[in-house]
Design a protein around this motif. Structure first.
Motif, PDB file in Angstrom:
ATOM      1  N   ALA A 140      85.150 -17.330 -38.008  1.00 27.55           N
ATOM      2  CA  ALA A 140      85.552 -16.560 -36.822  1.00 27.55           C
ATOM      3  C   ALA A 140      84.869 -15.201 -36.792  1.00 27.55           C
ATOM      4  O   ALA A 140      84.443 -14.725 -35.730  1.00 27.55           O
ATOM      5  CB  ALA A 140      87.070 -16.393 -36.810  1.00 27.55           C
ATOM      6  N   CYS A 141      84.746 -14.573 -37.955  1.00 29.60           N
ATOM      7  CA  CYS A 141      84.070 -13.268 -38.030  1.00 29.60           C
ATOM      8  C   CYS A 141      82.599 -13.394 -37.658  1.00 29.60           C
ATOM      9  O   CYS A 141      82.045 -12.539 -36.953  1.00 29.60           O
ATOM     10  CB  CYS A 141      84.222 -12.677 -39.433  1.00 29.60           C
ATOM     11  N   ASP A 142      81.951 -14.455 -38.128  1.00 31.54           N
ATOM     12  CA  ASP A 142      80.550 -14.691 -37.756  1.00 31.54           C
ATOM     13  C   ASP A 142      80.409 -14.838 -36.245  1.00 31.54           C
ATOM     14  O   ASP A 142      79.491 -14.286 -35.629  1.00 31.54           O
ATOM     15  CB  ASP A 142      80.024 -15.960 -38.450  1.00 31.54           C
ATOM     16  N   MET A 143      81.333 -15.573 -35.645  1.00 33.01           N
ATOM     17  CA  MET A 143      81.277 -15.802 -34.199  1.00 33.01           C
ATOM     18  C   MET A 143      81.499 -14.510 -33.410  1.00 33.01           C
ATOM     19  O   MET A 143      80.929 -14.305 -32.350  1.00 33.01           O
ATOM     20  CB  MET A 143      82.317 -16.848 -33.797  1.00 33.01           C
ATOM     21  N   MET A 144      82.328 -13.622 -33.969  1.00 31.91           N
ATOM     22  CA  MET A 144      82.622 -12.354 -33.293  1.00 31.91           C
ATOM     23  C   MET A 144      81.662 -11.234 -33.680  1.00 31.91           C
ATOM     24  O   MET A 144      81.764 -10.112 -33.182  1.00 31.91           O
ATOM     25  CB  MET A 144      84.060 -11.919 -33.610  1.00 31.91           C
ATOM     26  N   GLY A 145      80.725 -11.524 -34.593  1.00 30.13           N
ATOM     27  CA  GLY A 145      79.759 -10.520 -35.015  1.00 30.13           C
ATOM     28  C   GLY A 145      80.331  -9.476 -35.953  1.00 30.13           C
ATOM     29  O   GLY A 145      79.812  -8.357 -36.039  1.00 30.13           O
ATOM     30  N   LEU A 146      81.384  -9.852 -36.682  1.00 28.56           N
ATOM     31  CA  LEU A 146      81.996  -8.938 -37.650  1.00 28.56           C
ATOM     32  C   LEU A 146      81.445  -9.201 -39.042  1.00 28.56           C
ATOM     33  O   LEU A 146      81.379 -10.353 -39.488  1.00 28.56           O
ATOM     34  CB  LEU A 146      83.520  -9.134 -37.687  1.00 28.56           C
ATOM     35  N   GLU A 147      81.075  -8.161 -39.744  1.00 30.12           N
ATOM     36  CA  GLU A 147      80.634  -8.293 -41.126  1.00 30.12           C
ATOM     37  C   GLU A 147      81.818  -7.981 -42.042  1.00 30.12           C
ATOM     38  O   GLU A 147      82.293  -6.845 -42.098  1.00 30.12           O
ATOM     39  CB  GLU A 147      79.480  -7.331 -41.415  1.00 30.12           C
ATOM     40  N   MET A 148      82.301  -8.993 -42.741  1.00 32.54           N
ATOM     41  CA  MET A 148      83.539  -8.842 -43.510  1.00 32.54           C
ATOM     42  C   MET A 148      83.451  -7.731 -44.547  1.00 32.54           C
ATOM     43  O   MET A 148      84.401  -6.970 -44.749  1.00 32.54           O
ATOM     44  CB  MET A 148      83.921 -10.169 -44.178  1.00 32.54           C
ATOM     45  N   LYS A 149      82.305  -7.614 -45.212  1.00 31.74           N
ATOM     46  CA  LYS A 149      82.182  -6.633 -46.287  1.00 31.74           C
ATOM     47  C   LYS A 149      82.309  -5.195 -45.799  1.00 31.74           C
ATOM     48  O   LYS A 149      82.612  -4.293 -46.575  1.00 31.74           O
ATOM     49  CB  LYS A 149      80.845  -6.819 -47.013  1.00 31.74           C
ATOM     50  N   ARG A 150      82.059  -4.977 -44.509  1.00 27.28           N
ATOM     51  CA  ARG A 150      82.149  -3.629 -43.947  1.00 27.28           C
ATOM     52  C   ARG A 150      83.406  -3.440 -43.106  1.00 27.28           C
ATOM     53  O   ARG A 150      83.552  -2.427 -42.418  1.00 27.28           O
ATOM     54  CB  ARG A 150      80.919  -3.337 -43.085  1.00 27.28           C
ATOM     55  N   SER A 151      84.295  -4.414 -43.134  1.00 32.93           N
ATOM     56  CA  SER A 151      85.468  -4.400 -42.264  1.00 32.93           C
ATOM     57  C   SER A 151      86.751  -4.117 -43.039  1.00 32.93           C
ATOM     58  O   SER A 151      86.862  -4.460 -44.222  1.00 32.93           O
ATOM     59  CB  SER A 151      85.606  -5.749 -41.546  1.00 32.93           C
ATOM     60  N   ASN A 152      87.708  -3.514 -42.347  1.00 30.73           N
ATOM     61  CA  ASN A 152      89.047  -3.351 -42.911  1.00 30.73           C
ATOM     62  C   ASN A 152      89.783  -4.676 -42.799  1.00 30.73           C
ATOM     63  O   ASN A 152      89.983  -5.192 -41.696  1.00 30.73           O
ATOM     64  CB  ASN A 152      89.834  -2.274 -42.154  1.00 30.73           C
ATOM     65  N   ILE A 153      90.202  -5.231 -43.938  1.00 26.53           N
ATOM     66  CA  ILE A 153      90.879  -6.526 -43.954  1.00 26.53           C
ATOM     67  C   ILE A 153      92.338  -6.313 -44.345  1.00 26.53           C
ATOM     68  O   ILE A 153      92.635  -5.787 -45.421  1.00 26.53           O
ATOM     69  CB  ILE A 153      90.210  -7.497 -44.948  1.00 26.53           C
ATOM     70  N   LEU A 154      93.233  -6.739 -43.475  1.00 28.73           N
ATOM     71  CA  LEU A 154      94.669  -6.603 -43.715  1.00 28.73           C
ATOM     72  C   LEU A 154      95.258  -7.975 -44.037  1.00 28.73           C
ATOM     73  O   LEU A 154      95.061  -8.928 -43.284  1.00 28.73           O
ATOM     74  CB  LEU A 154      95.347  -6.020 -42.467  1.00 28.73           C
ATOM     75  N   ILE A 155      95.972  -8.051 -45.160  1.00 36.12           N
ATOM     76  CA  ILE A 155      96.663  -9.287 -45.524  1.00 36.12           C
ATOM     77  C   ILE A 155      98.158  -9.031 -45.387  1.00 36.12           C
ATOM     78  O   ILE A 155      98.715  -8.180 -46.083  1.00 36.12           O
ATOM     79  CB  ILE A 155      96.331  -9.751 -46.956  1.00 36.12           C
ATOM     80  N   ILE A 156      98.796  -9.750 -44.482  1.00 37.44           N
ATOM     81  CA  ILE A 156     100.232  -9.626 -44.246  1.00 37.44           C
ATOM     82  C   ILE A 156     100.950 -10.736 -45.023  1.00 37.44           C
ATOM     83  O   ILE A 156     100.545 -11.894 -44.983  1.00 37.44           O
ATOM     84  CB  ILE A 156     100.554  -9.736 -42.748  1.00 37.44           C
ATOM     85  N   GLY A 157     102.006 -10.353 -45.726  1.00 39.06           N
ATOM     86  CA  GLY A 157     102.631 -11.292 -46.656  1.00 39.06           C
ATOM     87  C   GLY A 157     101.827 -11.341 -47.937  1.00 39.06           C
ATOM     88  O   GLY A 157     101.713 -12.372 -48.591  1.00 39.06           O
TER      89      GLY A 157
END
Length: 356
Positions: A140-157
């Motif tokens: 999904a990140c690839d499709m949206m053009g988001l680079e995970m390593k440079r993104s804020n990732i929130l894990i709920i639970g």
């Protein structure tokens, strides 16, 4: 022929009507009172599971007649007794391994006690759920053009079984992690362990409103009965992978936010010509990853306890992912609220995000 069982239960009172239509006309409280008295039963027989290696399997959905609310609020001993009875029903049907679906997987010690009470091995299916959730999020990140390593990732639970495993795996490649859960003490312990293991200093909160607006990517796997996420606080262009059932993201998001991509986590294609003979809202040949893990273990003749307890083994996550590939299981097309997400939708969403 390999054989498996999978325990399911109604997430909400409304789901009871899928098996018993008359319940549509009864008050919710009465429905819960009635189903509590019903012993576990065979919901349907599952046929047509065929590995790409030529191995075949069949199984059964076994109903544990308790809603999510009842599982959380009734005495743990009473709920465990009901789940064990469902496991025994699966044994009698011929299952050689049984999976715990939805809230049956989080009761008490997350399957450990249940496994001790049965003569066949047990899995929660959480290992493959974690693997597919992360795989789906990356796609999904690839499709949206988001680079995970440079993104804020929130894990709920984040302190739950699935959340904690997601955190540990994500920390191997990503350093901007934010963790949310109900209990601050558990969050602090997890954050300290994360810093020791991976050198990642994670932000923690028990108040989602603090971190939701900062999150580019969200993986949510709570065990809440109601939707947790305030969709108005989501960042434009965010990707949300909702692994929780019931959902943590309200269905209204598709009507109110056209700049956020929400995907259903942990949905896979099952090899063969599968007939579940029960409608749980999915297209042909697709299932939840937790269901698939039980099938994979059966096809691999790996009849052993798997994915139990609050600490998932990272090696087991990698192993089940490898076995899935060998037998022909794969991530289903991205879906949101049980419908397929088209490339055109994602392209339109990206244009909206880029124009703001």
């Amino acid at each position: 022929m390999e054989k498996f069982g999978f325990i399911i239960h109604p997430l909400q009172v409304e789901d009871v009507a899928r098996k018993f239509p008359v319940c549509d006309f009864l008050p919710g409280g009465l429905v819960e009172s009635i189903i509590k008295l019903i012993p576990p039963f065979e919901v349907s027989k599952i046929t047509g599971v065929r590995s790409e290696l030529g191995i075949e399997a069949e199984g059964w959905f076994v109903g544990c007649p308790l809603t999510s609310r009842q599982i959380l609020e009734l005495p743990t001993e009473e709920v465990v007794e009901k789940i064990v009875a469902a496991g025994i029903k699966a044994q009698k049907l011929g299952a050689k391994i049984v999976g715990l679906g939805a809230f049956t997987s989080i009761v008490g010690d997350k399957g450990v006690t249940i496994a001790k009470e049965l003569d066949i091995p047990v899995t929660t299916g959480n290992s493959y759920t974690v693997a597919t959730a992360i795989e789906g999020t990356r796609l999904a990140c690839d499709m949206m053009g988001l680079e995970m390593k440079r993104s804020n990732i929130l894990i709920i639970g984040a302190t739950g079984s699935i959340g904690k495993a997601c955190v540990r795996l994500l920390a191997q490649d990503n350093k901007y992690l934010m963790l949310a859960a109900r209990r601050e003490e558990n969050l602090r312990r997890l954050a300290a362990k994360l810093k020791t293991e991976s050198g990642v200093e994670a932000l923690i909160t028990t108040n989602l409103e603090e971190l939701l607006p900062q999150a580019d990517i969200i993986i949510t796997a709570s065990s809440a009965i109601e939707s947790l996420i305030d969709i108005n606080l989501l960042k434009s262009g965010a990707v949300v992978c909702d692994v929780a059932r019931p959902r943590d993201v309200a269905r209204q998001i598709n009507l109110q936010r056209n700049d956020v991509l929400v995907i259903d986590g942990g949905i896979v294609e099952v090899p063969g010509q599968v007939k579940f003979n029960f409608d749980f809202g999915f297209p042909v040949n697709t299932a939840y990853a937790c269901m698939a893990e039980t099938m994979i273990l059966a096809l691999a003749k790996k009849y052993e306890n798997y994915s139990l307890g609050s600490e998932l083994d990272v090696e087991k996550i990698l192993t089940i992912s490898q076995l899935a590939t060998e037998h022909g299981f794969k991530l289903a097309s991205l879906r949101s609220m049980e419908r397929e997400i088209s490339l055109q939708e994602v392209s339109r969403m990206r244009r909206i995000v880029n124009s703001t």
